[in-house]
Design an enzyme around this catalytic site. Structure first.
Site, mmCIF file in Angstrom:
data_model
loop_
_atom_site.group_PDB
_atom_site.id
_atom_site.type_symbol
_atom_site.label_atom_id
_atom_site.label_comp_id
_atom_site.label_asym_id
_atom_site.label_seq_id
_atom_site.Cartn_x
_atom_site.Cartn_y
_atom_site.Cartn_z
ATOM 1 N N TYR A 153 0.835 -1.369 -0.015
ATOM 2 C CA TYR A 153 -0.104 0.034 0.054
ATOM 3 C C TYR A 153 0.864 1.407 -0.060
ATOM 4 C CZ TYR A 153 -3.828 -3.251 1.413
ATOM 5 O OH TYR A 153 -4.759 -4.250 1.838
ATOM 6 N N PHE A 164 -1.899 -7.391 2.166
ATOM 7 C CA PHE A 164 -3.193 -7.145 2.289
ATOM 8 C C PHE A 164 -3.404 -6.510 3.811
ATOM 9 C CE2 PHE A 164 -3.158 -10.586 -0.681
ATOM 10 C CZ PHE A 164 -4.188 -9.822 -1.748
ATOM 11 N N HIS A 277 -8.506 -12.279 -8.448
ATOM 12 C CA HIS A 277 -8.297 -11.090 -7.474
ATOM 13 C C HIS A 277 -9.338 -10.803 -6.580
ATOM 14 C CE1 HIS A 277 -6.086 -7.954 -5.413
ATOM 15 N NE2 HIS A 277 -4.757 -8.561 -5.664
#
Length: 364
Positions: A153, A164, A277
């Site tokens: 991120y 994640f 995904h």
């Protein structure tokens, strides 16, 4: 919820999970040694362990003869200068296996690039002490499942080294929310973290290696550190698990880029699960009903016994309610359809949204 014994019941149970990201200030702050090294927390002194066929997963310990201090002493001055982060924060169980890879000219060039990023004033995520947090939360000898991500991120207070995952108070991004939906379908009693959280360190500490393709990224610029050398390094990590965790590991490859990373893995030794995904742009093409979390535990029960299954629960207040079903099928084969639009999806996701939307969510 399928259960497995674990040391820590709470998602904030590890020191690593409680650290707050720091803003990068200099080459020394990003690549120098942290004030206190967490690297020895898991295995200490370079020790490894492996589980023999007759014992529960990871319960039998064998001390390695590898001497970390002796190896460090044999490095060149240049290698020591560029590899301080790896020496001090990469768990010894991984460092032992990756020592030849990180001393290659290609990896040293990667480190030089990262140093130039910081020197030029770029902010780099995750914080330096978290780049290899995946290795400390999931030592090599504990890996039972691998979940592959893409980019970290790239906004503040998000990336902390586990694909994640985000630390509180950051809310779970869209892809992770979709993972919760899929989990709920597999295990109706699944309870996500409180307050909409997304901290996945409990999974990591139970043997789930959550690895991104790239381990760093420039702030607010998705894929800005792609094709600089991380891909080779993380492929080496994947290959090591596939080659040396001989009792078998479950690989979850979501989306075409992840599927490409596991093409050469022996499907007779390991379980390879592929699907679309979990991103909002592709999850409806098969991810929600992929059944990967339950299939993972069914397969691990066959290989490791009941003690080897993974407790997917993330709420410390919710006690596990059941074990994996007794009528486990005799074999589970690789399932799921690879998202054929994976490459197109990646391009779209890079261009969409602001913080907390698909653009940021695609990063893992």
């Amino acid at each position: 919820m399928s259960s497995v014994k674990r040391k820590n019941d709470g998602p904030l149970g590890s020191a690593d999970g409680n650290k707050k990201p720091k803003v990068n200030a200099s080459i020394t702050s990003f690549f120098g040694a942290p004030k206190s090294s967490p690297a020895g927390k898991s295995t200490g002194g370079g020790g490894m362990s492996s589980a023999p066929p007759s014992s529960p997963a990871g319960s039998f310990t064998v001390t390695s003869t590898w001497n970390k201090d002796k190896w460090v002493a044999g490095l060149t001055v240049e290698q020591k200068r560029h590899l301080q982060l790896e020496i001090t924060t990469l768990d010894p169980s991984w460092l032992q296996h990756l020592r030849d890879e990180i001393t290659t000219p290609e990896f040293i060039e990667l480190k030089k690039f990262l140093e130039s990023e910081v020197k030029s004033g770029k902010k780099v995520f995750p914080p330096r002490e978290d780049v290899y947090s995946w290795s400390r939360h999931t030592p090599f000898n504990k890996v039972k499942c691998v979940i592959l991500g893409q980019d970290p991120y790239h906004n503040f207070n998000q990336a902390h080294g586990l694909a994640f995952s985000v630390r509180p108070p950051t809310k779970a991004p869209p892809s992770l929310k979709n993972m919760y939906i899929a989990l709920k379908k597999d295990y109706p009693d699944f309870v996500p973290p409180p307050n909409g959280g997304g901290l996945l360190t409990p999974w990591a500490e139970r043997g789930v290696l959550m690895l991104n393709t790239c381990l760093t990224v420039r702030a607010h610029e998705a894929n800005s550190h792609a094709k600089r050398g991380w891909e080779r390094f993380t492929q080496k990590v994947i290959s090591l698990v596939a080659q040396k965790r001989t009792r078998g590991v479950v690989f979850m490859a979501w989306g075409k880029p992840a599927a490409d990373r596991v093409n050469k893995i022996d499907a007779k030794r390991h379980l390879i699960l592929r699907s679309a995904h979990p991103s909002p742009l592709s999850a409806s093409r098969g991810f929600f009903d992929c059944g990967h979390f339950k299939q993972c535990n069914e397969w691990l029960a066959l290989r490791y016994g009941e003690d080897g299954i993974i407790d997917w629960n993330l709420n410390p207040a919710a006690a596990p309610k059941r074990k994996v079903e007794e009528d486990v099928p005799p074999a589970v084969v690789a399932v799921g359809k690879v998202d054929e639009k994976g490459e197109e999806e990646s391009k779209v996701l890079e261009e969409e949204g602001e913080e907390g939307t698909a653009k940021d969510d695609k990063s893992d």
